[in-house]
Design an enzyme around this catalytic site. Structure first.
Site, PDB file in Angstrom:
ATOM      1  N   ASP A  10       0.861  -1.350   0.109  1.00 34.93           N
ATOM      2  CA  ASP A  10      -0.192  -0.077   0.156  1.00 34.93           C
ATOM      3  C   ASP A  10       0.939   1.179   0.081  1.00 34.93           C
ATOM      4  O   ASP A  10       1.903   1.436   0.846  1.00 34.93           O
ATOM      5  CB  ASP A  10      -0.858  -0.022   1.258  1.00 34.93           C
ATOM      6  CG  ASP A  10      -2.080   0.971   1.113  1.00 34.93           C
ATOM      7  OD1 ASP A  10      -2.276   1.683   0.165  1.00 34.93           O
ATOM      8  OD2 ASP A  10      -2.854   1.067   2.219  1.00 34.93           O
ATOM      9  N   ASP A 104      -2.576   2.685  -6.075  1.00 35.61           N
ATOM     10  CA  ASP A 104      -1.627   2.505  -5.072  1.00 35.61           C
ATOM     11  C   ASP A 104      -1.690   1.347  -4.219  1.00 35.61           C
ATOM     12  O   ASP A 104      -1.154   1.315  -2.950  1.00 35.61           O
ATOM     13  CB  ASP A 104      -1.941   3.852  -4.190  1.00 35.61           C
ATOM     14  CG  ASP A 104      -2.926   3.932  -3.469  1.00 35.61           C
ATOM     15  OD1 ASP A 104      -4.026   3.211  -3.745  1.00 35.61           O
ATOM     16  OD2 ASP A 104      -3.153   4.749  -2.686  1.00 35.61           O
ATOM     17  N   GLU A 105      -2.489   0.141  -4.837  1.00 36.33           N
ATOM     18  CA  GLU A 105      -2.208  -0.862  -3.727  1.00 36.33           C
ATOM     19  C   GLU A 105      -2.394  -2.084  -4.564  1.00 36.33           C
ATOM     20  O   GLU A 105      -3.183  -2.105  -5.790  1.00 36.33           O
ATOM     21  CB  GLU A 105      -3.772  -0.753  -2.742  1.00 36.33           C
ATOM     22  CG  GLU A 105      -4.237  -1.821  -2.027  1.00 36.33           C
ATOM     23  CD  GLU A 105      -5.420  -1.566  -1.340  1.00 36.33           C
ATOM     24  OE1 GLU A 105      -5.796  -2.314  -0.519  1.00 36.33           O
ATOM     25  OE2 GLU A 105      -6.081  -0.524  -1.775  1.00 36.33           O
TER      26      GLU A 105
END
Length: 185
Positions: A10, A104-105
């Site tokens: 993350d 973003d993960e």
């Protein structure tokens, strides 16, 4: 018998940190990436300096500005954000099958547990070294626990939950630590 190892990565305050790559002068100031308050804007990402004032993602920008009058608001640079996301995902994809959850993960199936902690450490060090963007990493035997682990020591958190230690890791945490469980649940 060896357990399966799942890595959850993350990115920390991703949109803010993408902005900081090109605007280092904004480092250390309360900053949000989002819409303008006079246009019913919403916070997309908040720096940790802004979070100390109670500013959070998905909050109306006008409310964020009331909580932190010195807040700097910048618009998202979508082409730059997408490019940075592609860089991060390219690095992660080198370590195993990738399941991208957002810009973003992502989860990475790193195979069997033996050697997985070394892979997790390599990802934790390599992503920021190659992209300039900080991340948090969680390693566990399931996606659920890996996600909780990556959030455990943010920012720049690195948490490994060994096989058999899942219950002991999760037990002291609030139920809201598990993805999908919120105030209504």
């Amino acid at each position: 018998m060896s357990s399966t190892a799942v890595l959850h990565v993350d990115m920390d305050a991703f949109y803010v940190n993408v902005h900081l790559l090109d605007h280092g002068e904004d480092a250390g100031v309360p900053l949000v990436v989002g819409g303008q308050p006079d246009a019913r804007g919403v916070v997309t990402s908040a720096s940790y300096e802004a979070r100390r004032h109670g500013v959070r993602s998905a909050m109306p920008t006008a409310q964020a500005l009331r909580l932190c009058p010195s807040l700097k608001i910048v618009p998202p640079d979508w082409p730059r954000i997408r490019h940075c996301s592609q860089q991060v995902m390219a690095v992660l994809g080198e370590y195993g099958p990738l399941e991208k959850m957002s810009v973003d993960e992502a989860y990475v199936d790193v195979g069997q547990w033996d050697g997985a902690e070394g892979v997790a450490r390599a990802v934790f060090e390599r992503v920021p070294a190659e992209t300039g963007l900080p991340c948090s990493v969680g390693l566990a035997t399931s996606k659920l626990v890996a996600k909780v682990a990556s959030d455990f020591n943010k920012p720049r958190g690195f948490t490994v939950v060994s096989p058999g230690a899942e219950a002991a890791f999760l037990a002291p945490l609030p139920a809201r630590a598990i993805w999908g469980i919120g105030p209504r649940t």
